[in-house]
Design an enzyme around this catalytic site. Structure first.
Site, PDB file in Angstrom:
ATOM      1  N   GLY A 227      32.619 -21.283  12.984  1.00  0.00           N
ATOM      2  CA  GLY A 227      32.463 -22.294  13.065  1.00  0.00           C
ATOM      3  C   GLY A 227      31.294 -23.254  13.935  1.00  0.00           C
ATOM      4  N   GLU A 269      34.428 -15.075  15.485  1.00  0.00           N
ATOM      5  CA  GLU A 269      33.800 -14.475  14.297  1.00  0.00           C
ATOM      6  C   GLU A 269      32.850 -15.377  13.476  1.00  0.00           C
ATOM      7  OE1 GLU A 269      37.802 -14.149  12.952  1.00  0.00           O
ATOM      8  OE2 GLU A 269      37.660 -15.751  11.621  1.00  0.00           O
ATOM      9  N   GLY A 271      29.380 -16.662  11.736  1.00  0.00           N
ATOM     10  CA  GLY A 271      28.535 -16.276  10.511  1.00  0.00           C
ATOM     11  C   GLY A 271      27.402 -17.182  10.806  1.00  0.00           C
ATOM     12  N   ARG A 272      27.455 -18.396  10.708  1.00  0.00           N
ATOM     13  CA  ARG A 272      26.215 -19.393  10.357  1.00  0.00           C
ATOM     14  C   ARG A 272      25.720 -19.298  11.677  1.00  0.00           C
ATOM     15  NH1 ARG A 272      27.488 -23.803   7.327  1.00  0.00           N
ATOM     16  NH2 ARG A 272      29.589 -23.336   7.597  1.00  0.00           N
ATOM     17  N   ARG A 307      25.089 -24.770  -1.345  1.00  0.00           N
ATOM     18  CA  ARG A 307      25.650 -25.660  -0.311  1.00  0.00           C
ATOM     19  C   ARG A 307      25.318 -26.940  -0.541  1.00  0.00           C
ATOM     20  NH1 ARG A 307      24.618 -25.947   4.395  1.00  0.00           N
ATOM     21  NH2 ARG A 307      26.526 -26.038   5.168  1.00  0.00           N
ATOM     22  N   TYR A 311      28.467 -29.282  -0.947  1.00  0.00           N
ATOM     23  CA  TYR A 311      28.942 -29.950   0.394  1.00  0.00           C
ATOM     24  C   TYR A 311      28.016 -31.130   0.462  1.00  0.00           C
ATOM     25  CZ  TYR A 311      30.917 -25.301   1.730  1.00  0.00           C
ATOM     26  OH  TYR A 311      31.902 -24.309   1.728  1.00  0.00           O
ATOM     27  N   CYS A 339      22.476 -26.337 -16.170  1.00  0.00           N
ATOM     28  CA  CYS A 339      22.799 -27.318 -17.196  1.00  0.00           C
ATOM     29  C   CYS A 339      23.828 -28.305 -16.284  1.00  0.00           C
ATOM     30  CB  CYS A 339      23.140 -26.832 -18.310  1.00  0.00           C
ATOM     31  SG  CYS A 339      22.063 -26.147 -19.297  1.00  0.00           S
ATOM     32  N   GLU A 340      23.495 -28.628 -15.060  1.00  0.00           N
ATOM     33  CA  GLU A 340      24.349 -29.410 -14.186  1.00  0.00           C
ATOM     34  C   GLU A 340      23.647 -30.433 -13.550  1.00  0.00           C
ATOM     35  OE1 GLU A 340      27.770 -29.493 -13.945  1.00  0.00           O
ATOM     36  OE2 GLU A 340      28.317 -27.750 -14.916  1.00  0.00           O
TER      37      GLU A 340
END
Ligand code: PLP
Length: 415
Positions: A227, A269, A271-272, A307, A311, A339-340
């Site tokens: 986090g 832990e 990641g980012r 992302r 988000y 197609c979005e």
């Protein structure tokens, strides 16, 4: 924080000229540097980083984090298998799953991984169908006003257990013969406010003291989760993790040591924080379209980088060999071909005037970037390269092909 590239534009231009875009590029030296900084900051503690495999599930990246002395945090069968095949063993693997299928527990136990339970209901399942290992951890969800914009309000979160269940869980585990205990939390995500990380640690230390007084447990470890945020936007600042660590150290001394608790290890832990700033998505402009807005259509889409669509996340863009200072600038939506209509990797972004063929480099995509890829519209996942410490470009995952995409289908022959 000013957004720069860890390679010179000439070098990357030459590589792009002979390489099919889009592709991801990771920067080995940067990954090592972030791990060393984290370890250095927490060197006062018995500290270990368990890299969150979900952020960048590639064995070459996992080998780097292994060489740097990290463990891994896995959340699924595939991640456990990746950890196994990269040579992680026993308590260097943490298994933080949820809604866990039995075969995943079975696999984790066979590897000797530390189980971090998301629900106390799983204790009975483990006891009846497998066994209760000597060391077990439980994931706590404090509810209340913890949480932030990615992780959401923890009262609404499906993860972890309430305080009442936490007590019940540890009591049951003691009854069923567990001997060593861990306690885990993942309360915030991409959090750039140091106070929120310090607040989480303080709450956990107080909770451990309370549980010690009630159940007599001396925790083997506390896992403060991942986090740590990264400055995705140029006007955001890097987290001062030495400040965070210092404040956490004071709390550890006041709450844990002064009260005579056996000093628990500190696990994290992230990641980012480790790979996020050390990954780039390199794409090419295919079309410029002028309708009600100006669109730059690129050869990547949200299936390559979810992302922004998921988000509304910002990823900075460098246009190779062009800068706003010495070129005309325009405002673009940078879009892919899904197609979005939310297939926009940047919205209303001021960029140097673009032309077909320009190379756009998306920053800070090293974590939860390629990993969140999907195949909608039959779009294929891109290749991944590593810019090694020796400054060479190493292919660490080939691009998907249509053959891969069709591999799980069978067609009835028409002849
Ligand atoms: C349980 C758990 N741990 C660690 C992480 C890694 O988070 P980050 O990459 O933000 O550090 C996540 C992210 O989803 C997670 O769910």
């Amino acid at each position: 924080m000013k957004k720069t590239l860890p390679f010179n534009e000439q070098k990357i231009s030459e590589f792009v000229d002979k390489t099919k875009t889009p592709f991801y590029l990771y920067y080995e030296e940067g990954i090592k540097d972030r791990i060393r900084t984290l370890q250095d900051a927490f060197s006062w503690a018995d500290f270990k980083e368990f890299f969150a495999v979900k952020a960048t599930p590639n064995p070459h990246i996992l080998s780097i984090v292994k060489e740097e002395g990290c463990g891994v945090d896995c959340s699924s069968m595939a991640e456990l298998c990746l950890a196994e095949r990269t040579g992680f063993k026993q308590e260097d693997i943490l298994f933080t799953s949820n809604d866990t299928p039995l075969e995943e527990y079975e696999k984790a136990l066979s590897l000797g991984a530390i189980l971090n339970l998301d629900d106390v209901g799983h204790i009975e399942i483990l006891k009846d169908r497998l066994y209760i290992p000597e060391l077990v951890s439980i994931r706590y969800n404090p509810g209340g006003d913890f949480g932030n914009y990615i992780i959401g309000n923890l009262k609404e979160s499906k993860f972890g257990v309430s305080k009442k269940d936490l007590y019940k869980g540890f009591e049951t585990l003691q009854k069923y013969g567990a001997k060593k205990f861990g306690i885990h939390i993942m309360a915030v995500s991409n959090e750039l406010n140091p106070q929120n990380h310090i607040k989480v640690a303080e709450m956990m230390f107080n909770l451990m003291l309370e549980i010690n007084k009630t159940l007599g447990i001396d925790f083997d470890f506390v896992d403060l989760g991942g986090g740590y945020g990264i400055p995705y936007k140029p006007d955001e600042n890097e987290l001062d993790i030495f400040y965070i660590s210092n404040e956490i150290k004071k709390l550890y001394e006041q709450i844990i040591l002064k009260n005579g608790l056996k000093p628990p290890k500190i696990y994290m832990e992230h990641g980012r924080y480790i790979t996020g700033p050390n990954g780039y998505l390199i794409t090419r402009v295919l079309h410029i379209k002028n309708s009600y807005k100006k669109y730059a259509g690129i050869d990547a889409n949200s299936a390559n980088l979810l992302r922004p669509a998921m988000y509304k996340a910002y990823h900075h863009i460098t246009v190779l060999n062009k800068s706003i200072e010495n070129k005309e600038a325009e405002i673009y939506d940078v879009v892919g071909s899904l197609c979005e209509n939310n297939d926009k990797l940047a919205e209303d972004r001021l960029l140097p005037k673009l032309e077909v063929g320009d190379i756009l480099i998306f920053h800070d995509v090293g974590a939860h970037g390629h990993a969140m890829g999907f195949n909608y519209n039959g779009k294929l996942r891109s290749a991944e390269y590593l810019l090694t410490t020796e400054q060479s470009f190493k292919l660490i995952r080939r691009a998907e092909t249509l053959k891969d995409y069709f591999a799980t289908l069978s067609f009835e022959s028409k002849d």
